[in-house]
Scaffold this active site. Structure first.
Site, PDB file in Angstrom:
ATOM      1  N   HIS A 205       0.799  -1.229   0.000  1.00  0.00           N
ATOM      2  CA  HIS A 205       0.000   0.000   0.000  1.00  0.00           C
ATOM      3  C   HIS A 205       0.831   1.279   0.000  1.00  0.00           C
ATOM      4  O   HIS A 205       0.295   2.364  -0.028  1.00  0.00           O
ATOM      5  CB  HIS A 205      -0.945   0.031   1.206  1.00  0.00           C
ATOM      6  CG  HIS A 205      -0.216   0.278   2.503  1.00  0.00           C
ATOM      7  ND1 HIS A 205       0.421  -0.730   3.180  1.00  0.00           N
ATOM      8  CD2 HIS A 205       0.008   1.406   3.213  1.00  0.00           C
ATOM      9  CE1 HIS A 205       0.988  -0.231   4.267  1.00  0.00           C
ATOM     10  NE2 HIS A 205       0.759   1.071   4.302  1.00  0.00           N
TER      11      HIS A 205
HETATM   12  C1  UD1 Z   1      -1.638   5.046   6.548  1.00  0.00           C
HETATM   13  C2  UD1 Z   1      -0.294   5.498   7.086  1.00  0.00           C
HETATM   14  C3  UD1 Z   1       0.746   4.398   6.850  1.00  0.00           C
HETATM   15  C4  UD1 Z   1       0.270   3.065   7.396  1.00  0.00           C
HETATM   16  C5  UD1 Z   1      -1.096   2.744   6.790  1.00  0.00           C
HETATM   17  C6  UD1 Z   1      -1.629   1.424   7.294  1.00  0.00           C
HETATM   18  C7  UD1 Z   1       0.130   7.928   6.974  1.00  0.00           C
HETATM   19  C8  UD1 Z   1       0.909   8.971   6.288  1.00  0.00           C
HETATM   20  N1  UD1 Z   1       0.198   6.702   6.422  1.00  0.00           N
HETATM   21  O1  UD1 Z   1      -1.501   4.946   5.127  1.00  0.00           O
HETATM   22  O2  UD1 Z   1       1.946   4.758   7.497  1.00  0.00           O
HETATM   23  O3  UD1 Z   1       1.198   2.048   7.056  1.00  0.00           O
HETATM   24  O4  UD1 Z   1      -2.000   3.807   7.118  1.00  0.00           O
HETATM   25  O5  UD1 Z   1      -2.864   1.116   6.730  1.00  0.00           O
HETATM   26  O6  UD1 Z   1      -0.499   8.187   7.967  1.00  0.00           O
HETATM   27  N2  UD1 Z   1      -9.061   4.501   2.898  1.00  0.00           N
HETATM   28  C9  UD1 Z   1     -10.281   3.848   2.891  1.00  0.00           C
HETATM   29  N3  UD1 Z   1     -10.778   3.412   4.072  1.00  0.00           N
HETATM   30  C10 UD1 Z   1     -10.129   3.571   5.238  1.00  0.00           C
HETATM   31  C11 UD1 Z   1      -8.901   4.231   5.231  1.00  0.00           C
HETATM   32  C12 UD1 Z   1      -8.364   4.679   4.055  1.00  0.00           C
HETATM   33  O7  UD1 Z   1     -10.909   3.677   1.861  1.00  0.00           O
HETATM   34  O8  UD1 Z   1     -10.649   3.130   6.283  1.00  0.00           O
HETATM   35  C13 UD1 Z   1      -8.477   4.945   1.615  1.00  0.00           C
HETATM   36  C14 UD1 Z   1      -8.734   6.364   1.309  1.00  0.00           C
HETATM   37  O9  UD1 Z   1      -9.352   6.419   0.061  1.00  0.00           O
HETATM   38  C15 UD1 Z   1      -7.363   7.034   1.217  1.00  0.00           C
HETATM   39  C16 UD1 Z   1      -6.380   5.888   1.200  1.00  0.00           C
HETATM   40  O10 UD1 Z   1      -7.072   4.738   1.662  1.00  0.00           O
HETATM   41  O11 UD1 Z   1      -7.229   7.788   0.063  1.00  0.00           O
HETATM   42  C17 UD1 Z   1      -5.204   6.145   2.069  1.00  0.00           C
HETATM   43  O12 UD1 Z   1      -5.544   6.354   3.439  1.00  0.00           O
HETATM   44  P1  UD1 Z   1      -4.555   7.219   4.384  1.00  0.00           P
HETATM   45  O13 UD1 Z   1      -5.021   7.193   5.771  1.00  0.00           O
HETATM   46  O14 UD1 Z   1      -4.328   8.513   3.752  1.00  0.00           O
HETATM   47  O15 UD1 Z   1      -3.175   6.499   4.291  1.00  0.00           O
HETATM   48  P2  UD1 Z   1      -2.773   4.969   4.188  1.00  0.00           P
HETATM   49  O16 UD1 Z   1      -2.295   4.703   2.800  1.00  0.00           O
HETATM   50  O17 UD1 Z   1      -3.816   4.067   4.748  1.00  0.00           O
END
Ligand code: UD1
Length: 358
Positions: A205
């Protein structure tokens, strides 16, 4: 004494649980749990609360997904109000996600000391958003709890005073040790639902792997090729799922079995029984080392070098030929065997609690 714990994203939950548990026996300690809402899907958040035995959050900031600036600022704005109203004595932040840095900044500026659990890890790669979060959190935290001696070394090198640093071990492994027996009871069902014999387990991811279209295409092509020889099961993170759909790359994945993100117990059982794990996660590098399962990390660097020095982890970078070759070697039985790092013993939460409560 009021201790406020901050969680927001999936990898925070298993780190906060053992610290909260370990603080319970101290009668003068009251605890509050704040969820920023960075992760909000049931299978990225709620299932972990249930399986880890975490209490319902006292407050959910419901910040949701957005760009880094919008997400970080959203947490800061909402969290400032909470700190002003509750005035905790300590704010405990975990890991390296946006929720960690956002709440550390707010607390420190309001004069509330921050303790950072999982301090001192460094990839030395400032293109990673998590590295920026780690560097800044560690500069402003009042207490730094490190999982391994390399963390202490990095912090001292950055000028953090030695008296702020405490080598306590790995809280994520506390949770693994506690819940491995429960995870094992899930195995027979998992094995029959997914018809598992020998298999590889995939998680990817990181923005550097999945937001870059060329890299994503390269990785999926390599995995698909490996999948012709070894069944691959891929509980897919929402970020990765969106990217594969957005770029219409489904045709590259015919030999990969995608499933929804798993809860903690199922994922732990799947790790334990995998022939190989292919990942870009931080925590999974540690968990696989503890479990003694070969792990191939699709990154150029790692903030967890101990998993390479003495564990079962190997970096393959962006070299997909090396990835394929390394899988072949593992299947032929020639992967290095590892050891469990010192203080990854299930007691890290208790060490933290003792220091804080004093
Ligand atoms: C975040 C952390 C990363 C960690 C990861 C574990 C930061 C900078 N990154 O990355 O260090 O390894 O979590 O999962 O904080 N989304 C959903 N549903 C959710 C959560 C996220 O659909 O419940 C989607 C959203 O569309 C979003 C994308 O996932 O655009 C990324 O979510 P985000 O929290 O920005 O970062 P992660 O890639 O999950």
């Amino acid at each position: 004494m009021l201790i406020m714990h901050i969680v927001g994203a999936r990898p925070n939950f298993m780190k906060a649980a053992p610290v909260m548990d370990a603080l319970k026996p101290y009668p003068h300690v009251q605890q509050m749990l704040v969820h920023t809402g960075q992760h909000y899907d049931a299978n990225m958040s709620a299932v972990f609360f249930k399986e880890l035995g975490l209490p319902e959050p006292d407050i959910n900031l419901e910040v949701g997904s957005a760009s880094h600036a919008v997400q970080t600022a959203g947490i800061m704005q909402r969290f400032e109000q909470i700190v002003l109203e509750t005035r905790p004595d300590w704010v405990l932040v975990y890991g390296d996600v946006n929720s960690t840095i956002a709440t550390a900044l707010v607390s420190t500026k309001l004069g509330i000391p921050v303790a950072h659990v999982e301090a001192g890890l460094r990839s030395f790669d400032r293109r990673m958003p998590e590295e920026i979060n780690r560097l800044i959190t560690d500069q402003i935290a009042a207490k730094l709890f490190t999982p391994s001696a390399d963390g202490d070394k990095n912090l001292l090198h950055e000028g953090v005073p030695a008296q702020k640093i405490h080598l306590v071990g790995n809280v994520m492994i506390d949770t693994l040790i506690r819940l491995l027996p429960a995870a094992e009871t899930r195995w027979p069902d998992l094995q029959s639902s997914y018809a598992l014999q020998q298999y590889g387990l995939i998680t990817l991811h990181r923005p550097s792997n999945v937001d870059d279209l060329d890299m994503l295409r390269k990785i999926l092509t390599a995995l698909n090729n490996i999948g012709e020889r070894l069944p691959l099961i891929f509980p897919v993170h929402p970020r990765t799922h969106h990217k594969i759909a957005e770029h219409d790359l489904g045709h590259l994945t015919t030999h990969i079995q995608f499933i929804e993100p798993l809860g903690y117990l199922d994922f732990l059982a799947m790790q334990k029984h995998a022939a190989v794990i292919i990942t870009d996660s931080g925590g999974i590098q540690e968990e696989s080392t503890y479990l003694g399962v070969p792990c191939l990390t699709v990154r150029e660097n790692t903030e967890r070098p101990i998993t390479i020095e003495i564990g079962t982890n190997q970096l393959v970078g962006q070299d997909m030929a090396l990835l394929r070759l390394s899988v072949e070697k593992i299947l032929a039985g020639s992967h290095k065997s590892g050891q469990i790092p010192p203080l990854w013993d299930g007691q890290a939460g208790k060490r933290i609690a003792k220091i804080l409560a004093a």
